[in-house]
Every structure is written in structure tokens, then in C-alpha cells.
Design a protein around this motif. Sequence first.
Motif, short mmCIF file in Angstrom:
data_model
loop_
_atom_site.label_atom_id
_atom_site.label_comp_id
_atom_site.label_asym_id
_atom_site.label_seq_id
_atom_site.Cartn_x
_atom_site.Cartn_y
_atom_site.Cartn_z
N LEU A 175 0.83 -1.21 0.00
CA LEU A 175 0.00 0.00 0.00
C LEU A 175 0.86 1.26 0.00
CD1 LEU A 175 -2.86 -1.02 2.46
CD2 LEU A 175 -3.05 -0.63 -0.01
N ALA A 176 1.99 1.20 0.70
CA ALA A 176 2.90 2.35 0.71
C ALA A 176 3.52 2.56 -0.67
CB ALA A 176 3.99 2.15 1.76
N VAL A 177 3.86 1.48 -1.35
CA VAL A 177 4.36 1.58 -2.72
C VAL A 177 3.31 2.24 -3.61
CG1 VAL A 177 4.94 0.22 -4.78
CG2 VAL A 177 5.99 -0.32 -2.57
N ARG A 178 2.08 1.80 -3.45
CA ARG A 178 0.96 2.37 -4.23
C ARG A 178 0.81 3.86 -3.96
NH1 ARG A 178 -4.63 -0.92 -3.70
NH2 ARG A 178 -6.10 0.41 -4.83
N ALA A 179 0.91 4.24 -2.68
CA ALA A 179 0.77 5.65 -2.32
C ALA A 179 1.93 6.47 -2.86
CB ALA A 179 0.67 5.79 -0.80
N ALA A 180 3.14 5.95 -2.75
CA ALA A 180 4.31 6.69 -3.25
C ALA A 180 4.22 6.89 -4.76
CB ALA A 180 5.59 5.95 -2.89
N ARG A 181 3.78 5.86 -5.47
CA ARG A 181 3.64 6.00 -6.93
C ARG A 181 2.57 7.03 -7.28
NH1 ARG A 181 6.97 2.75 -9.41
NH2 ARG A 181 7.45 0.65 -8.64
N ALA A 182 1.64 7.27 -6.35
CA ALA A 182 0.63 8.32 -6.55
C ALA A 182 1.12 9.68 -6.08
CB ALA A 182 -0.66 7.94 -5.81
N GLY A 183 2.40 9.75 -5.65
CA GLY A 183 2.98 11.02 -5.24
C GLY A 183 2.69 11.42 -3.82
N LYS A 184 2.31 10.47 -2.96
CA LYS A 184 1.94 10.80 -1.59
C LYS A 184 3.13 10.54 -0.65
CE LYS A 184 -1.96 11.43 -3.52
NZ LYS A 184 -2.37 12.80 -3.88
N HIS A 185 3.36 11.46 0.25
CA HIS A 185 4.40 11.30 1.25
C HIS A 185 3.97 10.23 2.26
CE1 HIS A 185 6.11 14.84 -0.57
NE2 HIS A 185 5.01 15.55 -0.28
N LEU A 186 4.97 9.65 2.95
CA LEU A 186 4.70 8.45 3.74
C LEU A 186 5.15 8.60 5.19
CD1 LEU A 186 6.05 5.78 1.21
CD2 LEU A 186 3.68 6.54 1.49
N LEU A 187 4.22 8.36 6.12
CA LEU A 187 4.54 8.20 7.53
C LEU A 187 4.29 6.72 7.84
CD1 LEU A 187 5.42 9.19 10.23
CD2 LEU A 187 3.17 10.21 10.58
N LEU A 188 5.36 5.95 7.90
CA LEU A 188 5.30 4.50 7.96
C LEU A 188 5.47 4.00 9.39
CD1 LEU A 188 7.75 4.00 4.97
CD2 LEU A 188 5.26 3.65 4.88
N ASP A 189 4.98 2.80 9.63
CA ASP A 189 5.23 2.14 10.90
C ASP A 189 6.38 1.17 10.72
OD1 ASP A 189 4.90 1.72 13.57
OD2 ASP A 189 2.94 0.75 13.42
#
Length: 303
Positions: free
Chosen positions: A76-90
Motif C-alpha cells: 500500500l505504501a508503494v501504491r501511495a508513493a507511486r501516486a505522489g503521496k508522502h509516507l509516515l510508515l510504521d
Amino acid sequence: MRIGLLGTGPWARRTHGPSLAAHPSVELAGVWGRRPEAARDLADTLGTRAHDDVDALLDDCDAVAIALPPDVQAPLAVRAARAGKHLLLDKPIATSVDGARELSDVVAETGVASVVYFTLRFSEGPARWVGEQQAAGGWWTGDARWLSSIFAGGDSPYAASPWRHDRGALWDVGPHALSMLLPVLGDVAELDAVRGQTGPGDTVQFLLRHTSGAVSTVTTSHTVPQAATEVLAEVRGESGVSRMPDWDGNDPQVPFGNAVDALLRAVDGEPHPCDARFGARVTEILAAVEASLPAKSSRGESA
């Protein structure tokens, strides 16, 4: 910044959601969960709206905060990053090396900002301690322990977590221990590990040789008796002995708010050392530790 929340479990309800909803520089853009009814309930509690589709939430936000099991988080984080979204990950960002490396590579390719929430690194006293020991240098040995009784009774909200039962304390709290030792002693060059044979639990101890030449030990468990619980990090060397300030973890919203601040600064061009690349390195080390452990028989003993 508009931040969407992915996840509806205890960590999302106790930490991520309330912290995001209260942050003065953040708009909580919505909640998505694998159970739509749970997403609607949490969204109502937080005063935002639920999204039945991940992509719909991504369309409504600038960044995502993820409170999901690591191997659900990674794709899901890969999907979000490819959509240009910054990531606050656990932490851990994944429990497979391939999954962690893919996520780290996509973050680098897309240029999105990333912060991994290693709790101690965003808690004031422990974070300051890491910086001070980095500046001092000259450390020869280190020790980190995270010993909890989550699986030994009590009423922890994380006791029923399937992925924690499957992967054990090594993967759940081992990342925290490594996040304290690696910045001070350097990357890992060599390691070995053993399982505990006392009690029913998931106790693991591993020995690290760092690129600085220092050596350290890490002990993790979720099955120690309550009287034996401890969270500790210390180093020894030319300056004597230095121990991390006591940390009780009673208010997780404060350090998570600090992680949100770190993400906002990263978006503005000030990257944090606990980013996706560091998260991937932690996964690589934990996978190597796990691979070095003796196999377990069906009764939980070394084969």
C-alpha cells in the motif's frame, strides 16, 4: 497538509488517529481500513470520513500515515508513493527483504518524503540521547533490550495481533532496539543469534559487530514475566557508560506528533534519518538474524 490514515486497529485508534486529528498543521483527510465498518466507526470518532477505496483516499490527501501489519503496509505504501503521496510508515516497513527494498526504491524514484515511526527516536529523552552519543563517539560496546509481557497475560491491546504472534518480538520491537544502536555504533557487518529456551516465549538474543568495530547485544521478548519487563539501551567506551533515559511509553501520541512534525520538515527539504531507506536496512538485519536462528520444532524447541 492533508494526511489520510490507513488502518483501524488499536495502534490507529490509540495513537495515529488522535495525533493526526489534534495536530495543528494537519488535516485528517479520511480513514481507510480493511473492514469498512471499522473505518466508519473510527472516522466518526475522529470527526472525519471513511473511504471504502484506497485510491479514493489517496485522491483526497497529500500524505498517508499507515497503521497496518508490515506486509500489508508495504504494497500500500508503494501504491501511495507511486501516486505522489508522502509516507509516515510504521516499523518494520516490511518483514520481507524484497518488500522493504521495493518500498525504499520506489520512495527514492518518486522523491516523496518518508519517515518511519521508530517510537524511541521520536521520544524526547531517547532521541536526544542518540544525538549526544553520536557526537561523543569512541564507543566499544552496546546493549539494547526490549522485554515485554504482551504475550504473558495482562490486558495489552496488542496481545491479539496475528502478525506479532507470527513474527514475535524480534520483528515487533527489534526495530526499536536497532534504531537506537545503529546511529551510535554504525551499520552491522556481522551477526549471530540464539533463541531463549526458558519459558514458553519468543525470546531472542543476537550479537552484532558494527562497522565501527564496536560489538553489541540485543535481546527481545514479548513473553517475560511482568516483573522482568524492561526497555533499555546503553553504550560503553572512552567516555565511560551512557544509558538511555528511562522511557515508559505511556503517552504514544506525543512522539507520534513529533514524527508528524518530522514528515512535514522532510517535505520541506529536511530529511529525517529514520526514512524508508533506514527502514529497509533494519528489515535486512532482522531477516539475517532470523535466518541465523536454529529452526524450531513443533514443540517450540530448537531442532
